[in-house]
Write an enzyme that holds these catalytic residues in place. Structure first.
Site, short mmCIF file in Angstrom:
data_model
loop_
_atom_site.label_atom_id
_atom_site.label_comp_id
_atom_site.label_asym_id
_atom_site.label_seq_id
_atom_site.Cartn_x
_atom_site.Cartn_y
_atom_site.Cartn_z
N ASP A 1 -7.36 46.85 12.52
CA ASP A 1 -7.32 47.71 11.34
C ASP A 1 -7.70 49.12 11.79
O ASP A 1 -8.87 49.39 12.09
CB ASP A 1 -8.31 47.21 10.29
CG ASP A 1 -7.90 45.88 9.65
OD1 ASP A 1 -7.14 45.13 10.28
OD2 ASP A 1 -8.37 45.60 8.53
N LYS B 1 -3.32 49.43 4.36
CA LYS B 1 -4.62 49.02 3.82
C LYS B 1 -5.21 50.18 3.04
O LYS B 1 -5.13 51.34 3.46
CB LYS B 1 -5.54 48.60 4.96
CG LYS B 1 -6.96 48.22 4.56
CD LYS B 1 -7.75 47.78 5.78
CE LYS B 1 -9.22 47.57 5.49
NZ LYS B 1 -9.99 47.18 6.69
N LYS C 1 -2.96 45.42 2.20
CA LYS C 1 -4.33 44.93 2.16
C LYS C 1 -5.16 45.77 1.20
O LYS C 1 -5.28 46.99 1.38
CB LYS C 1 -4.96 44.94 3.55
CG LYS C 1 -6.41 44.42 3.59
CD LYS C 1 -6.90 44.33 5.03
CE LYS C 1 -8.37 43.95 5.11
NZ LYS C 1 -8.85 43.82 6.51
#
Length: 276
Positions: A115, A179, A211
């Site tokens: 991430d 995300k 996400k």
């Protein structure tokens, strides 16, 4: 955040999404169980990993600081649960070479998913090449086998158009997932920002996931995010391969909604990290 009429309609339609045991079980399988606290240690990470195998089925991944990737890898061996970590986190201020090196180290230690924080401050200030060079460097370091989620820090963006621009550029630079947030700034995840990001995925026509991370703590809110994805990308689009929740405290709420009480196991639950 002002949305187009179509996105506002999708947002309104998701507002009263039903939350039941089936929904909770579905969401558990999409959870990146997360601890990114300053005082985390091996014991906390091992306890987090023990919680990943729930009575309602396993979570999708466990997300920890890069220094704990080897600990998580050992604890999760044979479970099928992925090991995720964060790079360029939380400020998004490292250069491309540093991000690539950080990514390679994490992968060498056993990370399945990365991430990476987009240099969002630079992007908001008008830079385009440098932020995308960071994402591209991370993509190259991840190769074809390691999943790359790009954290946009959506709450920092002043309007929907600029957030959509960042989403489109991140997809073009090789993002596997978009995300919302690091969980370290406010606002963190919001449904309007999610609508913009999901719409950008739809418009791209590419197999990119989403996400929602930062501040999602109950089953009703999780249901709204999943309903929003259904409205924009179609029923059945959201699976653990395309949709994740980044959270810690959300797991207990989902387990309770699924009929398994508030959590399980004897270890202490890691405290939520920032907005997680």
């Amino acid at each position: 955040m002002k949305l187009s009429a179509d996105l506002q309609s999708a947002l309104d339609a998701s507002a009263n999404a039903p939350s039941d045991a089936d929904l909770a079980r579905r969401a558990i399988g999409m959870l990146d169980l997360t601890s990114l606290n300053g005082d985390d240690n091996d014991r906390v990470v091992e306890a987090l990993c023990a919680r990943a195998a729930t009575p309602a089925g396993p979570v999708a991944a466990v997300c920890v600081w890069a220094r704990f990737v080897p600990t998580a890898r050992r604890a999760l061996e044979g479970s099928g649960v992925k090991v995720a970590t964060v790079v360029n986190f939380p400020g998004g201020e490292a250069d491309a070479a540093a991000v690539a090196a950080e990514t390679r180290r994490a992968i060498a230690d056993g990370a399945d998913e990365i991430d990476v924080v987009l240099p969002y401050k630079a992007f908001i200030d008008g830079a385009r090449t440098q932020p995308m060079n960071v994402v591209k460097a991370c993509r190259e370091a991840c190769g074809d086998t390691v999943l790359m989620k790009v954290i946009l820090e959506s709450g920092a963006f002043p309007d929907a158009d600029l957030l959509a621009w960042a989403a489109r550029d991140s997809i073009a630079a090789g993002a596997d997932f978009l995300k919302t947030s690091t969980g370290k700034t406010q606002p963190a995840a919001t449904l309007p920002a999610a609508a913009v990001m999901l719409d950008s995925i739809y418009e791209s026509g590419k197999p990119v996931g989403f996400k929602a991370s930062g501040g999602i703590r109950d089953a009703a809110e999780a249901a709204r995010y999943l309903a929003l994805a259904d409205h924009i990308l179609g029923d059945g689009w959201a699976t653990p391969q395309t949709f994740r929740f980044g959270a810690s405290s959300l797991l207990d709420a989902l387990l309770a909604a699924a009929g398994h009480g508030a959590g399980h196991g004897g270890e202490r639950e890691p405290a939520p990290a920032g907005g997680y």
